[in-house]
Design a protein around this motif. Structure first.
Motif, short mmCIF file in Angstrom:
data_model
loop_
_atom_site.label_atom_id
_atom_site.label_comp_id
_atom_site.label_asym_id
_atom_site.label_seq_id
_atom_site.Cartn_x
_atom_site.Cartn_y
_atom_site.Cartn_z
N GLY A 1 0.84 -1.19 0.00
CA GLY A 1 0.00 0.00 0.00
C GLY A 1 0.88 1.24 0.00
N ASN A 2 0.32 2.35 0.47
CA ASN A 2 1.11 3.58 0.57
C ASN A 2 1.40 3.93 2.03
OD1 ASN A 2 -1.35 4.43 1.54
ND2 ASN A 2 -1.63 6.10 0.08
N ASP A 3 1.26 2.93 2.91
CA ASP A 3 1.39 3.18 4.35
C ASP A 3 2.84 3.25 4.83
OD1 ASP A 3 1.61 0.49 3.66
OD2 ASP A 3 0.72 -0.25 5.52
N SER B 1 -2.91 10.49 6.77
CA SER B 1 -3.83 11.31 5.99
C SER B 1 -3.93 12.74 6.52
CB SER B 1 -5.22 10.67 5.97
OG SER B 1 -5.69 10.46 7.29
N GLU C 1 -5.17 12.42 1.39
CA GLU C 1 -5.33 11.13 0.72
C GLU C 1 -5.40 10.02 1.77
OE1 GLU C 1 -2.77 8.14 -2.21
OE2 GLU C 1 -2.20 10.25 -2.01
N LYS C 2 -6.22 9.02 1.52
CA LYS C 2 -6.39 7.93 2.47
C LYS C 2 -5.17 7.02 2.49
CE LYS C 2 -9.60 4.20 3.71
NZ LYS C 2 -10.85 3.48 3.32
N ASP D 1 -3.54 3.56 2.53
CA ASP D 1 -3.91 2.22 2.08
C ASP D 1 -2.88 1.22 2.59
OD1 ASP D 1 -4.73 -0.06 0.77
OD2 ASP D 1 -4.01 0.58 -1.21
N HIS D 2 -3.31 0.29 3.44
CA HIS D 2 -2.39 -0.69 4.02
C HIS D 2 -2.26 -1.95 3.17
CE1 HIS D 2 -1.95 1.46 7.86
NE2 HIS D 2 -3.20 1.82 7.68
N ALA D 3 -3.21 -2.15 2.25
CA ALA D 3 -3.21 -3.35 1.40
C ALA D 3 -2.99 -4.60 2.25
CB ALA D 3 -2.17 -3.21 0.29
N ASP E 1 -4.89 6.31 11.33
CA ASP E 1 -4.81 5.77 9.97
C ASP E 1 -4.66 4.25 9.96
OD1 ASP E 1 -4.85 8.13 8.13
OD2 ASP E 1 -3.16 8.72 9.40
N ALA F 1 -5.90 -8.05 0.85
CA ALA F 1 -6.15 -7.19 1.99
C ALA F 1 -7.36 -7.69 2.74
CB ALA F 1 -6.38 -5.75 1.53
#
Length: 300
Positions: free
Chosen positions: A83-85, A146, A190-191, A193-195, A248, A299
């Motif tokens: 993700g983007n975490d 976020s 932006e949220k 995302d941990h995927a 988050d 996920a």
């Protein structure tokens, strides 16, 4: 001075053999401990899985004075979606840069004495081209958020971290100037995302503070992933942990320091145990022989 300590970051890995090579040969870390388990952890240390898995702790020294990495491997799962975490871990080590170049491991010059390498699975490490210190070379862990202001409030007011630096885009916090820091990067709304590759960051505190942390989070309507629980390790110390999630949903594990110091002692057989586990794991050969692929985690 805070009595809390930054301990480790947890990664889920799909290719254990290549991952071991990265940490051993590129970063130059040592195997501190290796353990094999037949069923999932009740504190979800290996994620939402119930099957056989392993845990390998790697780092530049014992966890009582170094920030280390926990590698969790779920047998049969070959890939996790990023993700983007997780933004990266910063390590001060010219030696690691030289290792990457010597081994032809992909490395990018990011300028200003900083290089970027990726561990198998896509996890980024930022290498500072400076002599590796005798103290801990791991300088910071960067996570996204976020809302920077909301996250800074959570980590400072509720988790007890000190704020070292802050601007409009990022903030640096920690439990001590000599410890590995937490760097928060704002995503501008932006949220996060941990995927399925989501990790977990761990800290220790005096055992008596665990219930207080849980109560504080409850009073402030914050998420508790795993209420205060005791984890038994055969032949070793029983530790107590409480697992939280920040605004988050970054997972945070607080563990009782006294028992954890005993549990986290370096096992001189750790490297040998990992090597033996790699040799005994014939799953890659089985999947290749049957023209199949290991599953990719989704996920949850």
């Amino acid at each position: 001075m805070s009595t809390r300590r930054a301990l480790h970051f947890v990664f889920k890995v799909g290719d254990r053999r290549k991952t071991a090579r990265f940490y051993r040969e590129v970063l130059g870390m040592k195997v501190l401990r290796h353990e094999e388990f037949e069923e999932g952890c009740k504190a979800t240390c290996n994620g939402p899985y119930d099957g056989k898995w392993s845990k390998t702790m790697v780092g530049y020294g014992a966890e009582d004075k170094h920030f280390v990495v926990e590698l969790t491997y779920n047998y049969g799962v070959g890939q996790y979606k990023l993700g983007n975490d997780f933004m990266g871990i910063t390590v001060q080590s010219s030696q690691a840069i030289q290792n990457a170049k010597r081994l032809n491991w992909p490395i990018e010059d990011a300028g200003s004495g900083k290089f970027v390498v990726e561990a198998p699975g896509g996890y980024k490490f930022y290498l500072l081209d400076q002599e590796q210190p005798v103290t801990d070379p791991v300088k910071k862990v960067a996570l996204s958020c976020s809302s920077l202001s909301t996250s800074v409030d959570y980590w400072s007011r509720l988790c007890g971290m000190s704020l070292f630096e802050k601007n409009d885009k990022q903030a640096t916090l920690g439990f001590g100037d000599e410890q590995c820091k937490l760097e928060l990067h704002g995503l501008g709304g932006e949220k996060v995302d941990h995927a399925s590759a989501f990790g977990r960051i761990a800290f220790s505190c005096p055992r008596t503070e665990l219930a207080c942390i849980e109560t504080l989070m409850t009073e402030n309507d914050q998420t508790i992933v795993t209420p205060l629980v005791s984890l038994d390790t055969p032949g070793k110390a029983t530790v107590e942990v409480v697992i939280l999630a920040d605004p988050d949903s970054h997972e945070i594990c607080f563990v009782g320091d006294e028992a954890f110091r005993e549990l986290s002692q370096v096992d001189p057989k750790g490297d040998q145990l990992l090597t033996e586990a790699l040799e005994a794991d014939k799953s890659d050969e089985w999947y290749a022989k049957h023209n199949k692929q290991k599953s990719s985690a989704v996920a949850v």
